[in-house]
Design a protein around this motif. Structure first.
Motif, PDB file in Angstrom:
ATOM      1  N   LYS A 149       0.847  -1.193   0.000  1.00 60.34           N
ATOM      2  CA  LYS A 149       0.000   0.000   0.000  1.00 60.34           C
ATOM      3  C   LYS A 149       0.880   1.241   0.000  1.00 60.34           C
ATOM      4  N   VAL A 150       0.587   2.166  -0.932  1.00 60.67           N
ATOM      5  CA  VAL A 150       1.348   3.412  -0.991  1.00 60.67           C
ATOM      6  C   VAL A 150       0.523   4.618  -0.557  1.00 60.67           C
ATOM      7  N   LYS A 151      -0.809   4.497  -0.648  1.00 61.95           N
ATOM      8  CA  LYS A 151      -1.669   5.584  -0.175  1.00 61.95           C
ATOM      9  C   LYS A 151      -3.119   5.134  -0.160  1.00 61.95           C
ATOM     10  N   GLU A 152      -3.953   5.964   0.433  1.00 63.93           N
ATOM     11  CA  GLU A 152      -5.399   5.764   0.433  1.00 63.93           C
ATOM     12  C   GLU A 152      -6.043   6.957  -0.247  1.00 63.93           C
ATOM     13  N   VAL A 153      -7.114   6.697  -0.997  1.00 60.55           N
ATOM     14  CA  VAL A 153      -7.894   7.777  -1.596  1.00 60.55           C
ATOM     15  C   VAL A 153      -9.374   7.485  -1.367  1.00 60.55           C
ATOM     16  N   ASN A 154     -10.157   8.530  -1.223  1.00 60.94           N
ATOM     17  CA  ASN A 154     -11.608   8.389  -1.112  1.00 60.94           C
ATOM     18  C   ASN A 154     -12.185   8.483  -2.516  1.00 60.94           C
ATOM     19  N   MET A 155     -13.057   7.517  -2.867  1.00 55.64           N
ATOM     20  CA  MET A 155     -13.658   7.521  -4.197  1.00 55.64           C
ATOM     21  C   MET A 155     -15.145   7.227  -4.090  1.00 55.64           C
ATOM     22  N   ASP A 156     -15.913   7.880  -4.958  1.00 53.63           N
ATOM     23  CA  ASP A 156     -17.345   7.627  -5.061  1.00 53.63           C
ATOM     24  C   ASP A 156     -17.589   6.715  -6.251  1.00 53.63           C
ATOM     25  N   PHE A 157     -18.373   5.670  -6.025  1.00 47.54           N
ATOM     26  CA  PHE A 157     -18.745   4.740  -7.072  1.00 47.54           C
ATOM     27  C   PHE A 157     -20.238   4.868  -7.316  1.00 47.54           C
ATOM     28  N   THR A 158     -20.825   3.958  -8.050  1.00 46.80           N
ATOM     29  CA  THR A 158     -22.213   4.089  -8.469  1.00 46.80           C
ATOM     30  C   THR A 158     -23.135   4.453  -7.312  1.00 46.80           C
ATOM     31  N   GLU A 159     -23.157   3.631  -6.284  1.00 44.66           N
ATOM     32  CA  GLU A 159     -24.049   3.899  -5.165  1.00 44.66           C
ATOM     33  C   GLU A 159     -23.338   3.838  -3.822  1.00 44.66           C
ATOM     34  N   LYS A 160     -22.019   3.813  -3.851  1.00 40.60           N
ATOM     35  CA  LYS A 160     -21.245   3.701  -2.626  1.00 40.60           C
ATOM     36  C   LYS A 160     -20.016   4.595  -2.705  1.00 40.60           C
ATOM     37  N   SER A 161     -19.505   4.941  -1.539  1.00 44.88           N
ATOM     38  CA  SER A 161     -18.213   5.607  -1.430  1.00 44.88           C
ATOM     39  C   SER A 161     -17.276   4.647  -0.709  1.00 44.88           C
TER      40      SER A 161
END
Length: 172
Positions: A149-161
């Motif tokens: 693991k090099v980092k974490e990012v927050n992402m929004d998908f179809t119906e979930k984050s």
């Protein structure tokens, strides 16, 4: 890409949007992934996106959509990979989807090893993946292969984050 014959008599070969029906069938059989990832079963758009979605500043010449075929020519998995993204030499493995009944028999590891060898021949020095934090089995799989693991990012998908773990593997 030319066909790659695997040690288990399966093979990897290019697929395209023309293979839509078999890709759609595979995605529906892998609905567990889509429900975890998107919060819903795969749609036609999700299926098409495997063949059509591109990251910024990339072309279809940089994208490879590869089918994993059983010895009887049944599509049992699919891989979406983009070369030289986000940097030259780093290849983004956007998706590696394998039918549930084919999981747990080393197929993923065998496919990954073949892809690494193929990509090294084309200039790859590292691989990058994004695994959602809730996908414990996926994170364990990638970690077992040597990804860190090099980092974490927050992402929004179809119906979930999701929190996405960005992981890399040096291959040269």
């Amino acid at each position: 890409m030319q066909k790659i014959n695997l040690i288990n008599k399966y093979k990897i070969k290019s697929v395209s949007i023309e293979n839509h029906k078999s890709i759609e069938k595979l995605c529906k059989e892998c609905s567990d992934y889509y429900i975890l990832h998107n919060g819903k079963i795969p749609s036609k758009e999700d299926t098409d996106e495997i063949c059509t979605a591109l990251p910024p500043n990339k072309s279809y010449e940089d994208k490879f959509v590869l089918g994993i075929y059983k010895f009887d020519n049944e599509l049992v998995g699919i891989v979406d990979i983009v070369k030289d993204f986000p940097t030259i030499g780093e290849w983004m493995l956007g998706l590696m989807l394998i039918k549930p009944e084919e999981r747990g028999n080393r197929l993923g590891k065998i496919v990954h090893e073949a892809l690494v060898g193929w990509a090294i021949d084309l200039g790859a020095t590292s691989f990058r993946i994004g695994a959602i934090e809730d996908n414990y089995k996926g994170i364990n799989f990638w970690t077992t292969l040597g990804y860190t693991k090099v980092k974490e990012v927050n992402m929004d998908f179809t119906e979930k984050s999701h929190i996405v773990n960005v992981m890399t593997l040096k291959v040269q």
